[in-house]
Design an enzyme around this catalytic site. Structure first.
Site, PDB file in Angstrom:
ATOM      1  N   HIS A 183      28.631  67.644  92.700  1.00  0.00           N
ATOM      2  CA  HIS A 183      27.672  68.706  92.037  1.00  0.00           C
ATOM      3  C   HIS A 183      26.678  68.112  91.161  1.00  0.00           C
ATOM      4  O   HIS A 183      26.583  66.943  91.000  1.00  0.00           O
ATOM      5  CB  HIS A 183      28.956  69.147  90.949  1.00  0.00           C
ATOM      6  CG  HIS A 183      30.078  69.978  91.604  1.00  0.00           C
ATOM      7  ND1 HIS A 183      30.788  70.690  90.822  1.00  0.00           N
ATOM      8  CD2 HIS A 183      30.332  70.140  92.926  1.00  0.00           C
ATOM      9  CE1 HIS A 183      31.699  71.409  91.594  1.00  0.00           C
ATOM     10  NE2 HIS A 183      31.549  71.018  92.753  1.00  0.00           N
ATOM     11  N   GLU A 199      25.768  68.170  88.411  1.00  0.00           N
ATOM     12  CA  GLU A 199      26.112  67.620  86.828  1.00  0.00           C
ATOM     13  C   GLU A 199      26.639  66.298  87.123  1.00  0.00           C
ATOM     14  O   GLU A 199      26.255  65.321  86.435  1.00  0.00           O
ATOM     15  CB  GLU A 199      27.254  68.499  86.131  1.00  0.00           C
ATOM     16  CG  GLU A 199      26.857  69.798  85.990  1.00  0.00           C
ATOM     17  CD  GLU A 199      27.183  70.919  86.927  1.00  0.00           C
ATOM     18  OE1 GLU A 199      26.841  70.701  88.256  1.00  0.00           O
ATOM     19  OE2 GLU A 199      28.151  71.744  86.534  1.00  0.00           O
ATOM     20  N   CYS A 238      31.744  73.413  86.135  1.00  0.00           N
ATOM     21  CA  CYS A 238      33.334  73.541  86.454  1.00  0.00           C
ATOM     22  C   CYS A 238      34.163  72.707  85.476  1.00  0.00           C
ATOM     23  O   CYS A 238      33.712  71.977  84.612  1.00  0.00           O
ATOM     24  CB  CYS A 238      33.459  73.368  87.825  1.00  0.00           C
ATOM     25  SG  CYS A 238      33.667  71.656  88.303  1.00  0.00           S
ATOM     26  N   CYS A 264      33.496  68.890  86.207  1.00  0.00           N
ATOM     27  CA  CYS A 264      32.246  68.642  85.554  1.00  0.00           C
ATOM     28  C   CYS A 264      32.327  68.560  84.206  1.00  0.00           C
ATOM     29  O   CYS A 264      31.941  67.821  83.243  1.00  0.00           O
ATOM     30  CB  CYS A 264      30.928  69.439  85.881  1.00  0.00           C
ATOM     31  SG  CYS A 264      30.551  69.332  87.886  1.00  0.00           S
TER      32      CYS A 264
END
Length: 146
Positions: free
Chosen positions: A54, A56, A84, A87
């Protein structure tokens, strides 16, 4: 010169556009320390065949490498979509001072599952350039359906 949250979110949106162009879910993230961008990233789950890639996560890893520290206490994460839970956990452990996101994620955002997952000293700012952040996601999913 002190830059605004909107200024930095526009740069995160540029990262989301890169993801869009690469066929990735268009999420972009940057990490800022002392008013300087020290990391940029976008989703790369398809390219890397890695569900943890991801924006992040990649930005946090890059920022930690840049600073030579696993803690990002004096840093701000700008991300175009609410993180999410995975993260959110990384945000907690990295001890970011501030988290800023554009669009909320009612289905997979950490606030739906565990709103207190971020570090207690972290400040959260919501809905910065929300419509622009929502628009790129809408465009992406419309393109997928056609």
């Amino acid at each position: 010169m002190q830059f605004s949250d909107e200024y930095f979110m526009r740069i995160a949106l540029q990262q989301a556009e890169i993801a869009f162009d690469e066929g990735e879910i268009p999420v972009g993230a940057i990490v800022v320390c002392q008013n300087q961008i020290i990391a940029k990233a976008h989703n790369q789950t398809e390219r890397l065949n890695d569900v943890t890639a991801h924006a992040e996560m990649l930005a946090i890893t890059s920022a930690a490498q840049t600073l030579g520290s696993k803690y990002l206490k004096d840093c701000t994460l700008y991300v175009t979509l609410e993180p999410c839970v995975m993260c959110g956990g990384a945000i907690f452990w990295s001890q970011l001072s501030k988290i800023v996101w554009g669009a909320s994620d009612a289905k997979r955002g950490f606030q739906r599952v565990q709103p207190s997952i971020v570090h207690p000293k972290s400040r959260v700012v919501l809905n910065v350039l929300q419509s622009e952040c929502e628009e790129i996601l809408k465009r992406f999913f419309e393109k997928l359906r056609t």
